[in-house]
Design a protein around this motif. Structure first.
Motif, PDB file in Angstrom:
ATOM      1  N   ILE A 270       0.834  -1.206   0.000  1.00 45.53           N
ATOM      2  CA  ILE A 270       0.000   0.000   0.000  1.00 45.53           C
ATOM      3  C   ILE A 270       0.867   1.254   0.000  1.00 45.53           C
ATOM      4  O   ILE A 270       0.589   2.215  -0.698  1.00 45.53           O
ATOM      5  CB  ILE A 270      -0.883   0.033   1.261  1.00 45.53           C
ATOM      6  N   LEU A 271       1.885   1.222   0.816  1.00 45.82           N
ATOM      7  CA  LEU A 271       2.740   2.407   0.947  1.00 45.82           C
ATOM      8  C   LEU A 271       4.198   1.998   0.815  1.00 45.82           C
ATOM      9  O   LEU A 271       4.626   0.995   1.378  1.00 45.82           O
ATOM     10  CB  LEU A 271       2.509   3.057   2.322  1.00 45.82           C
TER      11      LEU A 271
ATOM     12  N   SER B 159       8.130  -0.143   3.803  1.00 43.98           N
ATOM     13  CA  SER B 159       6.952  -0.429   3.004  1.00 43.98           C
ATOM     14  C   SER B 159       5.892  -1.052   3.894  1.00 43.98           C
ATOM     15  O   SER B 159       6.205  -1.726   4.876  1.00 43.98           O
ATOM     16  CB  SER B 159       7.317  -1.318   1.820  1.00 43.98           C
TER      17      SER B 159
ATOM     18  N   THR C 254       1.720  12.178   4.518  1.00 42.78           N
ATOM     19  CA  THR C 254       0.360  12.658   4.279  1.00 42.78           C
ATOM     20  C   THR C 254       0.340  14.041   3.628  1.00 42.78           C
ATOM     21  O   THR C 254      -0.693  14.708   3.620  1.00 42.78           O
ATOM     22  CB  THR C 254      -0.436  12.722   5.601  1.00 42.78           C
TER      23      THR C 254
ATOM     24  N   TYR D 209       2.060   5.338  -3.293  1.00 42.05           N
ATOM     25  CA  TYR D 209       0.872   4.687  -2.727  1.00 42.05           C
ATOM     26  C   TYR D 209       0.337   3.706  -3.751  1.00 42.05           C
ATOM     27  O   TYR D 209      -0.069   4.105  -4.833  1.00 42.05           O
ATOM     28  CB  TYR D 209      -0.196   5.719  -2.392  1.00 42.05           C
TER      29      TYR D 209
ATOM     30  N   ILE E 118      -4.358  10.120  -4.568  1.00 42.36           N
ATOM     31  CA  ILE E 118      -3.583   9.553  -3.460  1.00 42.36           C
ATOM     32  C   ILE E 118      -4.169   9.996  -2.119  1.00 42.36           C
ATOM     33  O   ILE E 118      -4.318   9.199  -1.196  1.00 42.36           O
ATOM     34  CB  ILE E 118      -2.093   9.963  -3.575  1.00 42.36           C
TER      35      ILE E 118
ATOM     36  N   ARG F 163      -6.840   8.115  -0.587  1.00 47.50           N
ATOM     37  CA  ARG F 163      -6.517   6.755  -0.174  1.00 47.50           C
ATOM     38  C   ARG F 163      -6.071   6.648   1.272  1.00 47.50           C
ATOM     39  O   ARG F 163      -5.994   5.553   1.811  1.00 47.50           O
ATOM     40  CB  ARG F 163      -5.354   6.239  -1.036  1.00 47.50           C
ATOM     41  N   PHE F 164      -5.676   7.770   1.872  1.00 51.72           N
ATOM     42  CA  PHE F 164      -5.219   7.659   3.263  1.00 51.72           C
ATOM     43  C   PHE F 164      -6.029   8.558   4.183  1.00 51.72           C
ATOM     44  O   PHE F 164      -6.689   9.493   3.752  1.00 51.72           O
ATOM     45  CB  PHE F 164      -3.719   7.957   3.386  1.00 51.72           C
TER      46      PHE F 164
ATOM     47  N   ASP G  72      -7.358   3.275   2.249  1.00 55.86           N
ATOM     48  CA  ASP G  72      -6.568   2.039   2.163  1.00 55.86           C
ATOM     49  C   ASP G  72      -5.631   1.940   3.348  1.00 55.86           C
ATOM     50  O   ASP G  72      -5.202   0.850   3.718  1.00 55.86           O
ATOM     51  CB  ASP G  72      -5.720   2.033   0.886  1.00 55.86           C
TER      52      ASP G  72
END
Ligand code: ATP
Ligand code: MG
Lengths: 218, 252
Positions: free
Chosen positions: B3-4, B25, B50, B62, B86, B89-90, B167
């Motif tokens: 994911i990251l 990661s 972020t 991401y 992006i 997604r967070f 995510d």
């Protein structure tokens, strides 16, 4: 002159006072916000200009500014302006003066909103405008209302400065009648009207403060 | 699925290097805790990930989408559209909640999906109520944040972050501003999220909690990853001097 006639004449002047008050508020409140945003702008030229403008407006008497706006055009450009320009001069001078005061109030309000509010908005994907108008401004309005109330009450009394250029609002009227009748009564009556005016304004602002403070415990 | 991904991340403030050589990661469903002493750069790491802070070097991706990368020594961020994608997604949960004080609990949760994602209001509100129920706060939906305890505010802010179905969810010391008796409620929620396989990166000073919920723990020291591994690796078997020193300050 009968007392009734005195009241009638004073009330005619009062209408002009109210006009100055309303127009000044309606124009300088939004203009002040624009000035505040320029004052906080990233552009150093814009920031510098607004800083000087605000400091001149706050650092010199409104009476002087009024005289400059009224007679400046003639002294500088030899523009001939008749008495009908009086009211315009008053409105222009008041609006640019009060916009400067309101700008500083807005600025301190905007700066008092915690950085976390901007960050939360950014994380949620709010754009600049939505952040400003949906998140920051509602909090700013609540924070600045007490200072704005003070300015507005001062404005009610400041309308009498129009006397300096001979515009016939309530104070000028009172003075004329007092001179003609050699009586103090017109001043007393004018004082009563100013007081009532301010009383109503303060009452309204208190209501506004309650309305905008809806989200605080009390 | 990854994911990251962070590679060689570097962050400076003026002369001071606050983060260097950070590579990590996070895979789907993983819970990663970040520990380290005050000033070690934990918040800065989350803030870089972020986009609250611009990075000074390295890259962040991401799920394969590039947020920023370094090219010939210059840091380049992707275009607005990619960044907006992006960003959706967070989620990030702040130490001091940062709820909007002039909006009710329900509005705080629904504002972004309705106004930013342009989703249907009734649908969003139904989902929000479900989340608030999970947080034990459905009866507070019409209250303003100032009427809530810190623990309740933090749970609202978690609901606000969850409604966009991120995510990955970042937490920056979610319980540090809370009294001990309010901490438990928030930690319980995070545990439940972990049990639901939510991908999370949690900065925390709660060592027992970190040990409990994490698949992996990262120990930051002086802006560098000094050690990383499973809770057992770090808490029981570590030979790392800095880490032992740090842990002993907690366990005496
Ligand atoms: N905006 C900034 N400008 C300059 N220096 C900063 C800034 N933000 C953080 N720093 C510095 O970066 C370093 C790391 O700070 P950071 O907040 O990331 O630490 P932390 O690990 O989160 O600490 P804590 O546990 O106290 O929250 C500190 O030395 C701090 O002074
Ligand atoms: Mg921190």
């Amino acid at each position: 002159m009968s007392i009734l006639t005195m009241w009638k004449l004073l009330l005619q002047g009062f209408e002009i006072s109210v006009l100055i008050f309303v127009v000044t508020l309606v124009l300088s409140l939004p203009l002040g916000l624009g000035v505040a945003l320029c004052r906080m702008s990233k552009n150093p030229v814009l920031r510098g200009i607004t800083k000087v403008y605000i400091s001149v407006m706050r650092g010199t008497p409104l009476m002087l500014q009024l005289l400059v706006v009224r007679f400046g055009p003639w002294f500088v450009f030899k523009m001939k302006l008749d008495d009908s320009y009086d009211i315009w001069a008053v409105l222009i001078a008041f609006v640019i003066n009060y916009a400067a005061y309101f700008a500083e109030i807005y600025r301190s309000g905007i700066e008092s909103v915690p950085k976390g509010q901007y960050e939360a908005a950014q994380i949620l994907g709010f754009g600049r405008w939505r952040t400003f108008f949906a998140v920051i401004m509602p909090q700013v309005i609540k924070r600045v209302l007490p200072s704005v109330t003070n300015e507005i009450i001062t404005l009610v009394k400041d309308t009498s400065l129009a006397y300096a250029i001979g515009l016939i609002e309530m104070f000028t009227r009172a003075k004329q009648i007092a001179a003609a009748e050699t009586s103090m009564l017109p001043y007393l009556f004018a004082g009563i009207l100013y007081y009532i005016f301010n009383y109503v304004v303060a009452f309204g602002m208190e209501k506004a403060e309650k309305a905008f403070g809806y989200y605080e415990i009390k | 699925m990854e994911i990251l991904r962070i590679e060689n991340l570097k962050k400076t403030f003026g002369e001071a290097t606050v983060l260097s050589d950070i590579s990590l990661s996070v895979n789907s469903g993983e819970v990663v805790s970040v520990i380290g002493s005050s000033g070690s750069g934990k918040s800065t790491l989350l803030r870089c990930a972020t986009m609250l802070e611009k990075v000074s070097g390295g890259s962040i991706l991401y799920a394969g989408d590039v947020m920023c990368r370094e090219e010939n020594g210059k840091e380049i961020y992707s275009d607005k559209k990619t960044l907006a994608k992006i960003r959706s997604r967070f989620g990030l949960v702040f130490q001091n909640f940062n709820l909007f004080p002039h909006m009710t609990v329900l509005q705080n949760v629904t504002e972004a999906p309705i106004k930013v994602m342009k989703r249907n209001r009734a649908e969003v509100e139904a989902e929000a109520m479900e989340l608030l129920e999970k947080m034990g706060l459905e009866y507070k939906m019409s209250e303003y944040p100032c009427r809530l305890s810190g623990g309740q505010q933090q749970r609202v802010s978690i609901a606000r972050a969850l409604i966009s179905k991120p995510d990955i969810l970042f937490f920056d010391e979610p319980t540090s501003a809370l009294d001990p008796e309010l901490t438990a409620g928030v930690l319980k929620i995070i545990k439940e999220l972990a049990a639901d396989n939510m991908t999370m990166v949690v900065v925390t000073h709660e060592m027992n909690f970190a040990r409990d919920i994490s698949n992996r723990i990262i120990f930051l020291d002086n802006g560098k990853i000094e050690a990383q591994g499973t809770p057992d690796d770090l808490f029981s078997n570590t030979s790392n001097g800095r880490l032992r020193e740090f842990l002993s300050s907690f366990y005496g």
